[in-house]
Write a protein that holds these residues in place. Structure first.
Motif, mmCIF file in Angstrom:
data_model
loop_
_atom_site.group_PDB
_atom_site.id
_atom_site.type_symbol
_atom_site.label_atom_id
_atom_site.label_comp_id
_atom_site.label_asym_id
_atom_site.label_seq_id
_atom_site.Cartn_x
_atom_site.Cartn_y
_atom_site.Cartn_z
ATOM 1 N N LEU A 102 0.770 -1.182 -0.060
ATOM 2 C CA LEU A 102 -0.183 -0.154 -0.010
ATOM 3 C C LEU A 102 0.798 1.293 0.002
ATOM 4 C CD1 LEU A 102 -2.861 -1.072 2.533
ATOM 5 C CD2 LEU A 102 -3.159 -0.531 0.072
ATOM 6 N N LYS A 103 1.893 1.290 0.769
ATOM 7 C CA LYS A 103 2.884 2.318 0.813
ATOM 8 C C LYS A 103 3.304 2.673 -0.699
ATOM 9 C CE LYS A 103 5.001 5.570 2.969
ATOM 10 N NZ LYS A 103 4.545 7.024 3.140
ATOM 11 N N MET A 104 3.935 1.672 -1.302
ATOM 12 C CA MET A 104 4.529 1.524 -2.742
ATOM 13 C C MET A 104 3.274 2.161 -3.691
ATOM 14 S SD MET A 104 6.643 -1.744 -3.010
ATOM 15 C CE MET A 104 6.675 -1.618 -4.826
ATOM 16 N N VAL A 105 2.205 1.692 -3.624
ATOM 17 C CA VAL A 105 1.085 2.384 -4.602
ATOM 18 C C VAL A 105 0.078 3.320 -4.164
ATOM 19 C CG1 VAL A 105 1.454 -0.185 -5.706
ATOM 20 C CG2 VAL A 105 -0.607 0.560 -4.003
ATOM 21 N N GLU A 106 0.484 3.942 -3.264
ATOM 22 C CA GLU A 106 -0.434 4.911 -2.431
ATOM 23 C C GLU A 106 -1.000 5.757 -3.424
ATOM 24 O OE1 GLU A 106 -0.602 7.763 1.511
ATOM 25 O OE2 GLU A 106 1.285 7.054 0.723
ATOM 26 N N LYS A 107 -0.227 6.460 -4.396
ATOM 27 C CA LYS A 107 -0.579 7.878 -5.116
ATOM 28 C C LYS A 107 -1.747 7.033 -6.387
ATOM 29 C CE LYS A 107 3.435 10.754 -4.330
ATOM 30 N NZ LYS A 107 4.681 11.279 -4.901
ATOM 31 N N ASP A 108 -0.891 5.884 -7.010
ATOM 32 C CA ASP A 108 -1.538 5.266 -8.026
ATOM 33 C C ASP A 108 -3.020 4.825 -7.491
ATOM 34 O OD1 ASP A 108 0.324 5.821 -10.070
ATOM 35 O OD2 ASP A 108 1.361 4.400 -9.188
ATOM 36 N N LEU A 109 -2.928 4.293 -6.222
ATOM 37 C CA LEU A 109 -4.186 3.621 -5.738
ATOM 38 C C LEU A 109 -5.371 5.008 -5.677
ATOM 39 C CD1 LEU A 109 -5.765 1.234 -4.957
ATOM 40 C CD2 LEU A 109 -4.730 1.594 -2.653
ATOM 41 N N LYS A 110 -4.665 5.983 -5.075
ATOM 42 C CA LYS A 110 -5.820 7.211 -4.938
ATOM 43 C C LYS A 110 -6.418 7.461 -6.453
ATOM 44 C CE LYS A 110 -3.914 8.912 -0.664
ATOM 45 N NZ LYS A 110 -3.419 9.916 0.188
ATOM 46 N N LYS A 111 -5.575 7.607 -7.345
ATOM 47 C CA LYS A 111 -5.877 7.939 -8.649
ATOM 48 C C LYS A 111 -7.050 7.055 -9.152
ATOM 49 C CE LYS A 111 -1.751 10.067 -10.067
ATOM 50 N NZ LYS A 111 -0.578 9.788 -11.179
ATOM 51 N N TYR A 112 -6.758 5.708 -9.064
ATOM 52 C CA TYR A 112 -7.574 4.721 -9.360
ATOM 53 C C TYR A 112 -9.114 4.727 -8.587
ATOM 54 C CZ TYR A 112 -10.227 0.412 -9.510
ATOM 55 O OH TYR A 112 -11.233 -0.611 -9.549
ATOM 56 N N GLN A 113 -8.926 5.297 -7.347
ATOM 57 C CA GLN A 113 -10.124 5.606 -6.422
ATOM 58 C C GLN A 113 -11.039 6.768 -6.998
ATOM 59 O OE1 GLN A 113 -9.415 6.164 -2.427
ATOM 60 N NE2 GLN A 113 -11.534 5.256 -1.839
ATOM 61 N N VAL A 114 -10.291 7.405 -7.453
ATOM 62 C CA VAL A 114 -11.055 8.786 -7.898
ATOM 63 C C VAL A 114 -11.703 8.193 -9.229
ATOM 64 C CG1 VAL A 114 -10.631 10.971 -9.111
ATOM 65 C CG2 VAL A 114 -9.709 10.570 -6.850
ATOM 66 N N TRP A 115 -11.062 7.557 -10.110
ATOM 67 C CA TRP A 115 -11.686 7.042 -11.249
ATOM 68 C C TRP A 115 -12.680 6.220 -11.052
ATOM 69 C CZ3 TRP A 115 -12.242 2.111 -13.146
ATOM 70 C CH2 TRP A 115 -12.757 1.913 -14.522
ATOM 71 N N LYS A 116 -12.533 5.214 -10.104
ATOM 72 C CA LYS A 116 -13.703 4.487 -9.711
ATOM 73 C C LYS A 116 -14.965 4.884 -9.276
ATOM 74 C CE LYS A 116 -14.918 -0.031 -9.129
ATOM 75 N NZ LYS A 116 -15.120 -0.768 -10.257
ATOM 76 N N GLU A 117 -14.695 5.992 -8.540
ATOM 77 C CA GLU A 117 -15.973 6.753 -7.893
ATOM 78 C C GLU A 117 -16.629 7.425 -8.893
ATOM 79 O OE1 GLU A 117 -14.081 8.868 -4.893
ATOM 80 O OE2 GLU A 117 -14.160 7.267 -3.388
ATOM 81 N N SER A 118 -15.814 7.909 -9.833
ATOM 82 C CA SER A 118 -16.295 8.663 -11.271
ATOM 83 C C SER A 118 -17.233 7.951 -12.028
ATOM 84 C CB SER A 118 -15.279 9.221 -11.884
ATOM 85 O OG SER A 118 -14.737 8.599 -12.684
ATOM 86 N N GLN A 119 -16.864 6.486 -11.942
ATOM 87 C CA GLN A 119 -17.743 5.505 -12.923
ATOM 88 C C GLN A 119 -18.983 5.035 -12.049
ATOM 89 O OE1 GLN A 119 -16.198 4.682 -15.851
ATOM 90 N NE2 GLN A 119 -14.969 6.433 -15.209
ATOM 91 N N THR A 120 -19.400 5.141 -11.028
ATOM 92 C CA THR A 120 -20.545 4.814 -10.237
ATOM 93 C C THR A 120 -21.436 6.010 -10.469
ATOM 94 O OG1 THR A 120 -19.191 3.643 -8.562
ATOM 95 C CG2 THR A 120 -21.792 4.227 -8.108
ATOM 96 N N PRO A 121 -22.509 5.623 -11.044
ATOM 97 C CA PRO A 121 -23.565 6.632 -11.137
ATOM 98 C C PRO A 121 -24.224 6.847 -10.011
ATOM 99 C CG PRO A 121 -24.384 4.601 -12.215
ATOM 100 C CD PRO A 121 -22.905 4.436 -11.596
ATOM 101 N N LEU A 122 -24.421 8.345 -9.920
ATOM 102 C CA LEU A 122 -25.184 8.873 -8.960
ATOM 103 C C LEU A 122 -26.608 8.715 -8.738
ATOM 104 C CD1 LEU A 122 -23.478 12.410 -8.517
ATOM 105 C CD2 LEU A 122 -22.771 10.576 -7.104
ATOM 106 N N LYS A 123 -26.928 8.147 -7.438
ATOM 107 C CA LYS A 123 -28.357 7.749 -7.450
ATOM 108 C C LYS A 123 -29.298 9.141 -6.952
ATOM 109 C CE LYS A 123 -27.801 3.197 -5.379
ATOM 110 N NZ LYS A 123 -28.115 2.191 -4.323
ATOM 111 N N THR A 124 -30.269 9.256 -7.749
ATOM 112 C CA THR A 124 -31.191 10.391 -7.364
ATOM 113 C C THR A 124 -32.413 10.086 -6.611
ATOM 114 O OG1 THR A 124 -32.419 10.078 -9.792
ATOM 115 C CG2 THR A 124 -30.361 11.793 -9.521
ATOM 116 N N HIS A 125 -32.704 11.133 -5.951
ATOM 117 C CA HIS A 125 -34.016 10.550 -5.015
ATOM 118 C C HIS A 125 -35.186 11.367 -5.801
ATOM 119 C CE1 HIS A 125 -31.658 9.331 -1.600
ATOM 120 N NE2 HIS A 125 -30.805 10.248 -1.843
ATOM 121 N N VAL A 126 -36.109 10.484 -5.763
ATOM 122 C CA VAL A 126 -37.389 10.969 -6.513
ATOM 123 C C VAL A 126 -38.423 11.379 -5.486
ATOM 124 C CG1 VAL A 126 -39.148 10.238 -7.868
ATOM 125 C CG2 VAL A 126 -37.077 9.199 -8.189
#
Length: 126
Positions: A102-126
């Motif tokens: 985790l220490k070795m890949v910290e920066k790249d993992l954070k970039k992936y996490q941002v990308w992953k979160e952007s792939q998840t559609p936001l749920k809208t409340h009706v």
């Protein structure tokens, strides 16, 4: 590039091993108090491996994906420096390996996490 083919085949085999061993890994996380604190990160690492393996996310250095794969294969493998069946200390080496990974890949993992979160559609409340 010819020399890279065996490494690619080995990486592909390890990626497959990790995706197939995901349930085993989740069980190991439940069993170990030493690995418990890494649960969120390990789940994210497995997600990264799956997205990489499926070709969904390739914006990552080869050394990073290799480090992730080595770390996950190590903790999935029951044969390691301190066997997992030894009470109390059996998972310490796994925790040390994943912490180092985790220490070795910290920066790249954070970039992936941002990308992953952007792939998840936001749920809208009706």
């Amino acid at each position: 590039m010819e020399d890279n083919k065996p490494n690619k085949k080995m990486l592909d085999a390890d990626l497959e091993y990790i995706t197939e061993g995901e349930e085993k890994l989740k069980e190991k996380l439940k069993e170990s108090t030493h690995l418990e604190r890494f649960t969120t990160d390990i789940v994210l690492l497995v997600s990264l491996v799956k997205d990489y393996y499926q070709g969904n996310y390739r914006n990552i250095p080869y050394k990073t994906i290799s480090a992730v794969v080595v770390g996950l294969v190590y903790i999935l493998n029951p044969i390691d420096m301190i066997p997992d069946f030894i009470p109390v200390v059996g998972y310490i080496d796994d925790a040390l390996v994943i912490a180092f990974c985790l220490k070795m890949v910290e920066k790249d993992l954070k970039k992936y996490q941002v990308w992953k979160e952007s792939q998840t559609p936001l749920k809208t409340h009706v």
